[in-house]
Design an enzyme around this catalytic site. Structure first.
Site, PDB file in Angstrom:
ATOM      1  N   LYS A 146     -10.832  -1.527   6.336  1.00  0.00           N
ATOM      2  CA  LYS A 146      -9.781  -1.258   7.330  1.00  0.00           C
ATOM      3  C   LYS A 146     -10.272  -0.487   8.767  1.00  0.00           C
ATOM      4  CE  LYS A 146      -6.353   2.490   6.982  1.00  0.00           C
ATOM      5  NZ  LYS A 146      -5.066   2.884   6.504  1.00  0.00           N
ATOM      6  N   ARG A 204       0.746  10.390   0.168  1.00  0.00           N
ATOM      7  CA  ARG A 204       1.067  11.372   1.356  1.00  0.00           C
ATOM      8  C   ARG A 204       2.116  12.273   0.666  1.00  0.00           C
ATOM      9  NH1 ARG A 204       0.400   8.108   6.861  1.00  0.00           N
ATOM     10  NH2 ARG A 204      -1.780   7.071   6.010  1.00  0.00           N
ATOM     11  N   GLU A 218       0.665  -1.131  -0.054  1.00  0.00           N
ATOM     12  CA  GLU A 218      -0.036  -0.072   0.110  1.00  0.00           C
ATOM     13  C   GLU A 218       0.889   1.330  -0.142  1.00  0.00           C
ATOM     14  OE1 GLU A 218      -2.724   0.341   3.504  1.00  0.00           O
ATOM     15  OE2 GLU A 218      -2.987   2.343   3.234  1.00  0.00           O
TER      16      GLU A 218
HETATM   17  C1  3PG Z   1      -1.908   4.278   7.934  1.00  0.00           C
HETATM   18  O1  3PG Z   1      -1.322   5.189   7.385  1.00  0.00           O
HETATM   19  O2  3PG Z   1      -2.567   3.309   7.483  1.00  0.00           O
HETATM   20  C2  3PG Z   1      -1.431   3.969   9.334  1.00  0.00           C
HETATM   21  O3  3PG Z   1      -1.185   5.381   9.799  1.00  0.00           O
HETATM   22  C3  3PG Z   1      -0.091   3.144   9.502  1.00  0.00           C
HETATM   23  O4  3PG Z   1       0.109   3.313  10.993  1.00  0.00           O
HETATM   24  P1  3PG Z   1       1.515   2.932  11.438  1.00  0.00           P
HETATM   25  O5  3PG Z   1       2.334   4.046  11.105  1.00  0.00           O
HETATM   26  O6  3PG Z   1       1.109   2.876  13.044  1.00  0.00           O
HETATM   27  O7  3PG Z   1       1.652   1.534  11.261  1.00  0.00           O
END
Ligand code: 3PG
Length: 202
Positions: free
Chosen positions: A127, A44, A40
């Protein structure tokens, strides 16, 4: 491929932030070599869309776009070749657009109303985000009571040390996390090792 199929490929979906498109292929190669084929790439950073296109050339990789929040971003992700779409939440316009596009879609939910909005659209794979901040596994277990037909990928605050506990709960098909793909220039040996450990979680 359906979103259900994609969620069952590996126990962990790396949540990736790409700052430099040159990092995309070595990172994807290391993750796939370690057994994590579903990737994924979050929208961003400006490098995200070209990174999706680049990673798709890595044999075995199934590359999707994350942090898709509206139809404009959905269209850009599809143009870049995204094979699935993840969003942090669920709006009706985005849900309808993803369904109309026929792309596997994993929208974020955090409460019963979110799930009901998804079910109204015909969606039942979600999700759970932000997983830890939304109450963690006890919250998802409580939500799974009335919504037993749903399956989940919790994301947000999940790390190597707590992932196995989540994965032991049947409605959870996989978890998402950034710990397997640290931001910055990829240390490919380390990332392959992190991916192997993640694969062994289930
Ligand atoms: C996301 O962007 O889906 C989550 O913020 C990822 O979360 P993490 O950095 O805590 O794994």
């Amino acid at each position: 491929m359906t979103i259900d199929t994609i969620m069952r490929v590996a126990p962990v979906i790396p949540v990736i932030v790409i700052d430099d498109v040159a990092h995309a292929v070595p990172l994807a190669q290391a993750l796939v070599a370690g057994g994590l084929r579903v990737l994924e790439v979050t929208l961003r950073t400006p490098a995200a869309l070209p990174a999706i296109a680049a990673m798709k050339q890595v044999s075995g990789a199934i590359v999707g776009a994350g942090t898709v929040t509206n139809q404009r971003e959905l269209d850009a992700a599809l143009d870049a070749g995204a094979e699935f779409i993840v969003s942090p939440g669920l709006t009706e316009p985005l849900g309808k657009a993803a369904i109309a596009a026929g792309v596997p879609f994993l929208p974020g939910i955090a409460n019963a109303g979110d799930i009901m909005r998804g079910l109204d659209l015909g969606l039942d794979r979600f999700k759970f985000f932000p997983a830890m901040a939304s109450g963690g596994l006890p919250t998802l277990k409580a939500l799974s009571g009335p919504f037993s037909q749903c399956r989940f990928c919790p994301t947000g605050g999940i790390v190597k040390n707590n992932a196995a506990e989540w994965l032991a709960f049947d409605p959870i098909l996989c978890v998402g996390g950034s710990w397997v793909a640290p931001r910055g220039a990829p240390d490919t040996a380390l990332i392959e090792q992190l991916a192997r450990e993640a694969c062994a979680l289930r």
